[in-house]
Design an enzyme around this catalytic site. Structure first.
Site, PDB file in Angstrom:
ATOM      1  N   ASP A   1       0.861  -1.171   0.000  1.00  0.00           N
ATOM      2  CA  ASP A   1       0.000   0.000   0.000  1.00  0.00           C
ATOM      3  C   ASP A   1       0.905   1.232   0.000  1.00  0.00           C
ATOM      4  OD1 ASP A   1      -2.237   1.644   0.058  1.00  0.00           O
ATOM      5  OD2 ASP A   1      -3.222   0.513   1.653  1.00  0.00           O
TER       6      ASP A   1
ATOM      7  N   GLU B   1      -9.843   6.559   5.001  1.00  0.00           N
ATOM      8  CA  GLU B   1      -8.532   6.363   5.607  1.00  0.00           C
ATOM      9  C   GLU B   1      -8.357   7.278   6.827  1.00  0.00           C
ATOM     10  OE1 GLU B   1      -5.350   5.024   2.847  1.00  0.00           O
ATOM     11  OE2 GLU B   1      -6.612   5.915   1.288  1.00  0.00           O
TER      12      GLU B   1
END
Length: 771
Positions: A315, A533
């Site tokens: 990621d 997020e």
């Protein structure tokens, strides 16, 4: 043989000195494609390492720095040649300036990138472009947007989930992009988690089943991703990302191996078996070890035990985080060594080419084995070959006439309709009469931003209004249903879009109360603004004070109130829920969500959604339906007496209809199940109401006694059926020993002899399992 790898995770998880033999078992399983092997044999160390690097496209476009993009969008030719020719970078991701692009812009930029990579580099290897197309092709203007994954889960409709994947794949390829960073297979078991809405909810079986469907939607039944209407799926975020101890993104998780294998692994395992080509890694830590540095997680479990032969990508910036954030690497170079030796194949860098320099040095110094590099590059080149990029490096939007078509938008509208979950309908207040006067109020009532959520045109969804002028908010859709003369709009509370997503202000509560005097009903749209997020981390799960104040003030008018919840996670509504006559959970339903809300409010659509999570009653009572018996027990007798209260607002699987369904004739084909046998479970469902409707038939089992405390119940099968008034259907589900298995104390999956109970609605029956 399965290894008890979590025992040594904290000690050996970093594997800083991996030998050349390590990973050979996994590498041996990876397909040898002749064209790839021929290419691999010609590559220098530098060219191989370049293929393992992924840059954000912002680095390659003109701007003041790597974090900015000048409009109109154009490539920085010098930087592009440095990256793709000098360094041989193998992959580019996302969208320049973090905003949606037109089909023409996508085609121009990606064509230029492929031209440089294939015509100016020594070996002519195409770039692998990836994008977060998570509820439709979310970075392309004019694309079809579906509900976010949590809303798709609420539909409990396998066919619609697969269809959403098919449409997304088609429109992503129309954008010239072959790689989709989706689906999210993290478990949505903690409502505090800011990415809960990206999941398929709290249940292992539901998430696994829908994960299979969306992978097949993206990749096709035969996983032939060279088909120009398909994309390579990317399962994320492997593994255990969705349950950090604090509930906040990218913070540490404590997950015993028994829990990891029982709850978190099955959805990934099912999607791997369904043929998914790529996987993205969990950004967080499990038991103190960053997953990006865990040889046990990435190689022993994923590649060896599960047999995953595809591409493993990090990621965002997560190799650097091993040094900068997690402090397990003394410097950035050691972080690269840890991650690659652990099993990472491609680094989402995303800004600097230092990764390449470090990794070349590590290979030349013998710190990273060439066998590990070859394994990684083989996986990358195999993916490019299977996608057909060597023959067709970029698809052309003119070959995709169905992009944004009415057929696709109908699919998205239907999914939004089936996701709508009617949680409360006191005195049958719904559906509303179309000749009523209605006050529409609340910060979510006139917001396309709130309907879509994050990952919509931009990362945080903050520029949605630039792209959604032709779509309907909840207010627009209600007005279209009943006429402007019957609708009064007073926002009451509004979001401060210049501040963080969660900031709202009491704009005109008094005005909303005054407006209520002239109406028959109040539709109150509350919830959340966009986020994803880290920006979505919160300190309090309770709905904001201003929104609660608006609801309480309106309740004093004594006008019937219908609460529409437009939110990515279940915010606590305990103090205002009793004030509502009706409650609809709309989740994040996308561009057609306003229409879907109005369809249900006025009875043009009979709601059929079911909760894919347990809706909490208190912020300190976050429980799931598949809890242990001690989490809900009656008061014990004796001096030392206590009880535990399973305090929830609404149950997992709950959802009302405008018709009624009756369950009858639950029967088992046998009351004894052997190790090689199966039991057929049949039940009859009848529509006993006056309207046609859809019902989700849910089958659960309970293990009465086991060697470890069993869950009170587990979902084992479901089907969604449509019934006309008076119609009945008999459904049959099959149960095998594998369906009632569990992870035992030794971290192995077993089915133990004993008594089991089957539950369908209020019906139950028992059977015995014997070896």
């Amino acid at each position: 043989m399965k290894k008890n790898w979590m025992v040594s995770l904290a000690v050996a998880g970093l594997m800083m000195g991996c030998s050349s033999a390590q990973g050979d078992e996994a590498s041996a399983k990876v397909e040898r494609i002749p064209e790839v092997e021929e290419l691999l044999a010609q590559m220098t160390v530098e060219e191989k390492v370049g293929q393992m690097a992924q840059l954000t496209v912002d680095v390659l476009t003109v701007g003041e720095d790597a974090f900015s993009t000048t409009e109109p969008l154009r490539l920085d030719e010098e930087m592009t040649r440095k990256a793709l020719v000098e360094y041989g970078v193998g992959s580019v991701l996302n969208t320049a300036g973090n905003r949606a692009r037109t089909l023409e812009e996508w085609h121009t930029i990606i064509s230029q990138l492929q031209d440089v990579a294939m015509n100016e580099s020594r070996l002519g290897i195409p770039v692998l472009y990836g994008v977060d197309a998570i509820h439709g092709t979310t970075y392309t203007a004019g694309a079809t947007f579906f509900p976010q994954q949590i809303g798709q889960a609420a539909s409990w409709n396998r066919e619609l989930v697969r269809r959403g994947g098919e449409v997304t794949a088609y429109e992503t390829r129309a954008s010239g992009i072959p790689w989709n960073f989706s689906p999210v297979l993290d478990m949505g078991r903690d409502p505090r988690f800011p990415r809960m809405w990206e999941t398929f909810g709290e249940d292992v079986y539901l998430a696994s089943q829908l994960g299979i469907e969306i992978v097949k939607g993206y990749e096709g039944d035969d996983n032939d991703v060279s088909d120009p209407t398909r994309v390579a799926a990317c399962l994320k975020h492997y593994l255990g990302y969705g349950t950090p101890l604090s509930g906040k993104d990218r913070t540490p998780a404590l997950i015993p191996e028994i829990e990891l294998r029982e709850r978190h692994l099955p959805a990934f395992e099912a999607a791997i078996e369904a043929g998914a080509h790529t996987i993205m890694v969990n950004s967080g830590l499990i038991n103190g070890v960053p997953v990006h540095a865990s040889y046990q997680m990435l190689t022993e479990l994923l590649k060896d035990e599960l047999g995953f032969t595809g591409l493993v990508v990090t990621d965002w910036n997560d190799i650097n985080n091993l040094h900068n954030r997690d402090r397990v690497a003394k410097d950035a170079k050691e972080a690269v060594k840890m991650a690659i030796n652990a099993g990472i194949d491609m680094s989402m860098i995303p800004y600097s080419l230092d990764f390449c320099d470090y990794l070349v040095e590590l290979v030349n110094d013998g710190e990273v084995p060439m066998a590990r590099i070859d394994d990684a590059v083989r996986r990358i080149l195999n993916t490019k070959h299977k996608l057909g990029l060597f023959e067709t490096p970029v698809t052309h939007y003119e070959d995709y006439p169905l992009f944004g078509s009415e057929a696709f938008t109908d699919d998205a509208h239907k999914m939004a309709q089936e996701s709508m979950t009617l949680l409360k309908n006191e005195d049958q207040v719904l559906p509303l009469p179309k000749d009523a006067r209605i006050l529409v109020t609340g910060p979510n009532a006139n917001s396309m931003r709130a309907l879509n959520g994050g990952w919509s045109y931009t990362w945080q969804g903050n520029n949605i209004d630039d792209f959604t002028a032709d779509y309907s908010t909840i207010l627009d859709a209600i007005t279209a249903k009943v006429g402007a003369n019957r609708v009064v709009f007073r926002e009451g509370v509004r979001y401060d879009n210049a501040a963080s997503y969660w900031v709202d202000e009491a704009y005109d509560i008094a005005g909303a109360v005054r407006a209520a005097a002239s109406v028959d009903y109040i539709v109150l749209a509350l919830g959340e603004n966009t986020y994803t997020e880290k920006p979505g981390d919160l300190h309090d799960l309770t709905l904001s004070e201003n929104q609660l104040a608006l609801a309480q003030a309106l309740a004093r008018t004594r006008k019937p109130m219908i609460l529409v919840l437009n939110q990515g996670r279940p915010r606590i509504i305990r103090s205002i829920e009793p004030l509502m006559k009706g409650v609809i959970n709309a989740y994040l339903p996308g561009n057609y969500g306003g229409l879907a809300v109005a369809d249900v409010l006025f009875g043009d659509v009979n709601p059929s959604g079911k909760l894919p999570f347990t809706y909490p009653l208190y912020a300190n009572s976050l429980v799931t339906y598949d809890h242990k018996p001690s989490e809900h027990q009656a008061r014990m007798s004796g001096v030392y007496d206590y009880e535990s209260d399973f305090a929830i607002q609404y149950a997992f699987g709950h959802g009302l209809s405008y018709t009624t369904f009756e369950y009858s004739n639950l029967s088992l084909s046998n009351t004894e199940l052997g190790k090689d046998g199966k039991i057929d479970v049949s039940v009859t469902v009848t529509n006993t109401g006056e309207l046609e409707g859809k019902e989700v038939v849910q089958l659960y089992t309970s293990d009465m006694y086991a060697s470890i405390t069993p869950d009170v119940r587990r979902l084992r099968a479901f089907d969604k059926i449509n019934l006309k008034p008076g119609e009945e259907k008999t459904l049959t589900f099959s149960l095998t020993p594998a369906d009632i298995s569990f992870i035992n104390e030794g971290n192995s999956r077993v089915t133990e002899s004993g008594e089991f109970e089957v539950h369908v609605a209020e019906l139950s029956a028992k059977f015995n399992y014997t070896e």
